[in-house]
Design a protein around this motif. Structure first.
Motif, PDB file in Angstrom:
ATOM      1  N   PRO A 307       0.802  -1.223   0.000  1.00 35.14           N
ATOM      2  CA  PRO A 307       0.000   0.000   0.000  1.00 35.14           C
ATOM      3  C   PRO A 307       0.837   1.276   0.000  1.00 35.14           C
ATOM      4  O   PRO A 307       0.542   2.236  -0.725  1.00 35.14           O
ATOM      5  CB  PRO A 307      -0.831  -0.123   1.289  1.00 35.14           C
ATOM      6  CG  PRO A 307      -0.930  -1.587   1.533  1.00 35.14           C
ATOM      7  CD  PRO A 307       0.387  -2.149   1.083  1.00 35.14           C
ATOM      8  N   LEU A 308       1.900   1.292   0.808  1.00 32.03           N
ATOM      9  CA  LEU A 308       2.760   2.473   0.841  1.00 32.03           C
ATOM     10  C   LEU A 308       3.593   2.589  -0.432  1.00 32.03           C
ATOM     11  O   LEU A 308       3.920   3.699  -0.863  1.00 32.03           O
ATOM     12  CB  LEU A 308       3.676   2.421   2.069  1.00 32.03           C
ATOM     13  CG  LEU A 308       2.984   2.691   3.414  1.00 32.03           C
ATOM     14  CD1 LEU A 308       3.957   2.477   4.553  1.00 32.03           C
ATOM     15  CD2 LEU A 308       2.419   4.093   3.463  1.00 32.03           C
ATOM     16  N   ASP A 311       1.347   4.199  -2.897  1.00 31.77           N
ATOM     17  CA  ASP A 311       1.198   5.618  -2.575  1.00 31.77           C
ATOM     18  C   ASP A 311       2.429   6.411  -3.015  1.00 31.77           C
ATOM     19  O   ASP A 311       2.317   7.531  -3.530  1.00 31.77           O
ATOM     20  CB  ASP A 311       0.965   5.782  -1.073  1.00 31.77           C
ATOM     21  CG  ASP A 311       0.501   7.187  -0.713  1.00 31.77           C
ATOM     22  OD1 ASP A 311      -0.488   7.658  -1.307  1.00 31.77           O
ATOM     23  OD2 ASP A 311       1.140   7.814   0.152  1.00 31.77           O
ATOM     24  N   ARG A 314       2.301   6.840  -6.722  1.00 27.19           N
ATOM     25  CA  ARG A 314       1.321   7.874  -7.087  1.00 27.19           C
ATOM     26  C   ARG A 314       1.952   9.258  -7.011  1.00 27.19           C
ATOM     27  O   ARG A 314       1.773  10.087  -7.905  1.00 27.19           O
ATOM     28  CB  ARG A 314       0.109   7.793  -6.156  1.00 27.19           C
ATOM     29  CG  ARG A 314      -0.927   8.911  -6.372  1.00 27.19           C
ATOM     30  CD  ARG A 314      -2.003   8.889  -5.319  1.00 27.19           C
ATOM     31  NE  ARG A 314      -1.455   9.037  -3.983  1.00 27.19           N
ATOM     32  CZ  ARG A 314      -1.103  10.216  -3.454  1.00 27.19           C
ATOM     33  NH1 ARG A 314      -1.221  11.329  -4.170  1.00 27.19           N
ATOM     34  NH2 ARG A 314      -0.632  10.268  -2.235  1.00 27.19           N
ATOM     35  N   ARG A 315       2.711   9.503  -5.947  1.00 27.22           N
ATOM     36  CA  ARG A 315       3.377  10.807  -5.794  1.00 27.22           C
ATOM     37  C   ARG A 315       4.447  11.009  -6.861  1.00 27.22           C
ATOM     38  O   ARG A 315       4.753  12.151  -7.220  1.00 27.22           O
ATOM     39  CB  ARG A 315       3.990  10.928  -4.397  1.00 27.22           C
ATOM     40  CG  ARG A 315       2.960  10.959  -3.271  1.00 27.22           C
ATOM     41  CD  ARG A 315       3.595  11.402  -1.953  1.00 27.22           C
ATOM     42  NE  ARG A 315       4.686  10.513  -1.551  1.00 27.22           N
ATOM     43  CZ  ARG A 315       4.525   9.438  -0.800  1.00 27.22           C
ATOM     44  NH1 ARG A 315       3.299   9.092  -0.396  1.00 27.22           N
ATOM     45  NH2 ARG A 315       5.552   8.695  -0.450  1.00 27.22           N
ATOM     46  N   ALA A 446      -5.277   5.955  -4.696  1.00 26.19           N
ATOM     47  CA  ALA A 446      -5.084   5.851  -3.258  1.00 26.19           C
ATOM     48  C   ALA A 446      -4.502   4.488  -2.956  1.00 26.19           C
ATOM     49  O   ALA A 446      -4.680   3.528  -3.686  1.00 26.19           O
ATOM     50  CB  ALA A 446      -6.412   6.017  -2.507  1.00 26.19           C
ATOM     51  N   ALA A 447      -3.824   4.407  -1.845  1.00 24.24           N
ATOM     52  CA  ALA A 447      -3.249   3.123  -1.412  1.00 24.24           C
ATOM     53  C   ALA A 447      -4.271   2.406  -0.577  1.00 24.24           C
ATOM     54  O   ALA A 447      -4.770   2.953   0.403  1.00 24.24           O
ATOM     55  CB  ALA A 447      -1.962   3.359  -0.606  1.00 24.24           C
ATOM     56  N   SER A 448      -4.609   1.216  -0.970  1.00 20.81           N
ATOM     57  CA  SER A 448      -5.574   0.423  -0.207  1.00 20.81           C
ATOM     58  C   SER A 448      -4.890  -0.692   0.543  1.00 20.81           C
ATOM     59  O   SER A 448      -3.796  -1.112   0.187  1.00 20.81           O
ATOM     60  CB  SER A 448      -6.613  -0.173  -1.170  1.00 20.81           C
ATOM     61  OG  SER A 448      -5.962  -0.963  -2.145  1.00 20.81           O
TER      62      SER A 448
END
Length: 450
Positions: A307-308, A311, A314-315, A446-448
Motif C-alpha cells: 500500500p505504501l 502511494d 502515485r506521488r 489511493a493506497a488500499s
C-alpha cells in the motif's frame, strides 16, 4: 530472535563444552537445532513448487506487460549477480573464515560424529564437477524421475517443473475460454463408449489442490518461524560453545560483505537506472519512496508494504497500471535483496571451506537463490526458510551446513530488514521503468490495504 541470540551466546560462553544439565551439553543444543534446519529445508521445497504454480495460474497480466516486467527483473538480477560475484571473487572475504572453521570443525566432528569441513569441501567439489562445461552442469539438473528432485531438494529442477506445469495450465485455461466463446461444450468427448471428461472441473480441482498445498505448507512454515527464536538460541549456544569469541569476530566480515553488496545494488544501480532510464531524479526516487522503504525496513516484508509502495508511486506520477503490476505482481519475482543475500552467503561458505567453484557453479548457486526468493516472496524472515535450501543446492554436506548456519541465523534478524528495504526499492524501480514508453494512464488514486 534477538533475545534468543543473546541467551544462546550467554549459554555458550558460560558452559562451553561442559555439561549444562546432567549430560546435556551445547553439542546437544546444536543437534536439536539441526532438526529445525532439516525441517525448514524439507518444507521449503514444496513451498517453492506450489508457489510458482499458484503465481502462474492466478496472476493476471497481458503477455506484453509480462514480457516487459520479466525483462526488467532479469536485468536487475543480472546486475545483482554481477555485484555479488565481483565482490566475492575480487576480495575473497570468505577466506578470512577458513582458519577459524578448519580449527573448530574437528571439535564438531568429535562431539556428534559429523564429518569435517574437508569432507564437506570434497563433497561440494565432487557434486559440482570438475568440468566448467555448462552442458555437464545442466545434465545434473535433469531428473531421472518426477520424485527425484523432491527427494534430493534440487530447487532449480523443481522450479522448471513448476514453470512448465503453470504454463500448461494457463494455456489450457486460455484454450477453454476460446472454445467456450465459440459455443463448444465444457466436457471433452471421449472415444465411442467412453464417458466424456469434464476438463473444466478437473482443472478447478487441480487448482484447488495447488492453492491448498501452498497454504498448508505456508501455515506450517509460520509455525516454524514462531519457533525460530528457540532454534536460534540453541544453535548460537552450540556455535559459541565451540568457537568462542572467534565466532563473533567472524560475523563482522560477513556483515560488511552483505551490506556493501546491498547498498551498491540499491543506492547506486536502482537510483541511477530510475534516473537515467526512468527520468526520476534521486531526489524524487529516494525522497518520495522513503516512507515505503523505511516501512519495509521496519516490518521486514516488501509484500506487506505494497500500500505504501503504491502511494509513493502515485506521488512520483507513475501510472496505475505500471504501479500495480510492479507492487502487486512483480514483487513476487523482483526480490533482488533476498537473492543477493542468499547467493553471497553460499559463495561465502564455499570460500570459507575452500571449495573450488568455477563461474558456472557460482551461477548455478545464484540461480538457486533466485528461485528460492521467488518461492518465499513476502514472507517475513524468509532468509531463515531458504538459506538452508540454497546451501543444500550448493551440495555442501549436512555437517558443514549445520556448522555455519547458526552464525548467519544470529544476524538474519537485522540483515533481513535491510533485504526487505532493498526489495521495496526494487518494486519502485520496476514500476518506474515499466512506465517508460507507455501512454500514461491515471496514476494510483489511493493506497488500499492488501
Amino acid at each position: 530472535m534477538l533475545i534468543g541470540v543473546v541467551i544462546g551466546a550467554a549459554i555458550g560462553f558460560l558452559f562451553r563444552d561442559q555439561p549444562i544439565l546432567g549430560r546435556w551439553t551445547n553439542a546437544d543444543n546444536g543437534t536439536l537445532a539441526g532438526f529445525y534446519i532439516v525441517t525448514l529445508t524439507t518444507l521449503a521445497t514444496p513451498l517453492i513448487f506450489f508457489a510458482i504454480i499458484e503465481a502462474f495460474v492466478h496472476t493476471q497480466f497481458t503477455r506484453r506487460q509480462g514480457i516487459k516486467m520479466f525483462a526488467i527483473c532479469a536485468v536487475n538480477i543480472a546486475a545483482a549477480f554481477a555485484i555479488g560475484l565481483t565482490i566475492l571473487n575480487v576480495f575473497q572475504p570468505g577466506t578470512k573464515w577458513r582458519e577459524t572453521f578448519e580449527k573448530h570443525a574437528q571439535q564438531a566432528a568429535k562431539a556428534d560424529g559429523a564429518g569435517s569441513l574437508k569432507q564437506g569441501r570434497e563433497m561440494a567439489s565432487h557434486a559440482t564437477g570438475s568440468s566448467l562445461s555448462p552442458l555437464v552442469i545442466l545434465k545434473g539438473y535433469v531428473p531421472q524421475s518426477i520424485l527425484q528432485p523432491f527427494a534430493e531438494n534440487k530447487v532449480l529442477t523443481i522450479a522448471v517443473m513448476a514453470i512448465l506445469i503453470g504454463t500448461a495450465m494457463r494455456s489450457l485455461k486460455r484454450g477453454r475460454s476460446t472454445t467456450a466463446a465459440g459455443g463448444a461444450s465444457d466436457a471433452d468427448s471421449g472415444e465411442a463408449g467412453e464417458p466424456a471428461v469434464d476438463l473444466g472441473a478437473a482443472m478447478r480441482t487441480f487448482e484447488a489442490f495447488v492453492v491448498a498445498g501452498y497454504q498448508i505448507t505456508l501455515w506450517i512454515l509460520r509455525w516454524l518461524i514462531d519457533l525460530a527464536p528457540y532454534a536460534i538460541c540453541l544453535a548460537v549456544a552450540n556455535t559459541i560453545g565451540m568457537m568462542g569469541l572467534e565466532a563473533i569476530r567472524a560475523l563482522g566480515v560477513f556483515i560488511i560483505t552483505v551490506v556493501a553488496a546491498l547498498l551498491i545494488h540499491s543506492l547506486v544501480y536502482y537510483t541511477l537506472s530510475a534516473w537515467i532510464v526512468g527520468g526520476k531524479s534521486p531526489r524524487v526516487y529516494l525522497g518520495e519512496g522513503l516512507p515505503a522503504i523505511l516501512t519495509g525496513l521496519s516490518i521486514n516484508s516488501s509484500l506487506a508494504t505494497a500500500p505504501l509502495t503504491l502511494d509513493a508511486l502515485r506521488r512520483m506520477k507513475v501510472s496505475d497500471a505500471s504501479a500495480r503490476l510492479s507492487a502487486c505482481v512483480g514483487t513476487n519475482f523482483n526480490n533482488d535483496g533476498v537473492t543477493l543475500y542468499e547467493a553471497i552467503t553460499a559463495l561465502f561458505v564455499a570460500q570459507a571451506i575452500g571449495a573450488d567453484f568455477g563461474v558456472w557453479q557460482q551461477i548455478g548457486i545464484l540461480l538457486a537463490a533466485l528461485v528460492g526468493s521467488m518461492g518465499i516472496a513476502g514472507i517475513p524472515n524468509s532468509g531463515l526458510i531458504i538459506l538452508a535450501l540454497v546451501l543444500k543446492a550448493a551440495q555442501f554436506s549436512d555437517e558443514t551446513i549445520q556448522l555455519v548456519l547458526p552464525l548467519f541465523y544470529g544476524v538474519d534478524v537485522l540483515l533481513g530488514r535491510l533485504r526487505s528495504a532493498v526489495n521495496v526499492m526494487g518494486d519502485l524501480q520496476v514500476a518506474i521503468l515499466l512506465d517508460v514508453g507507455e501512454e500514461n494512464g491515471p496514476v494510483v488514486a489511493a493506497a488500499s490495504s492488501p
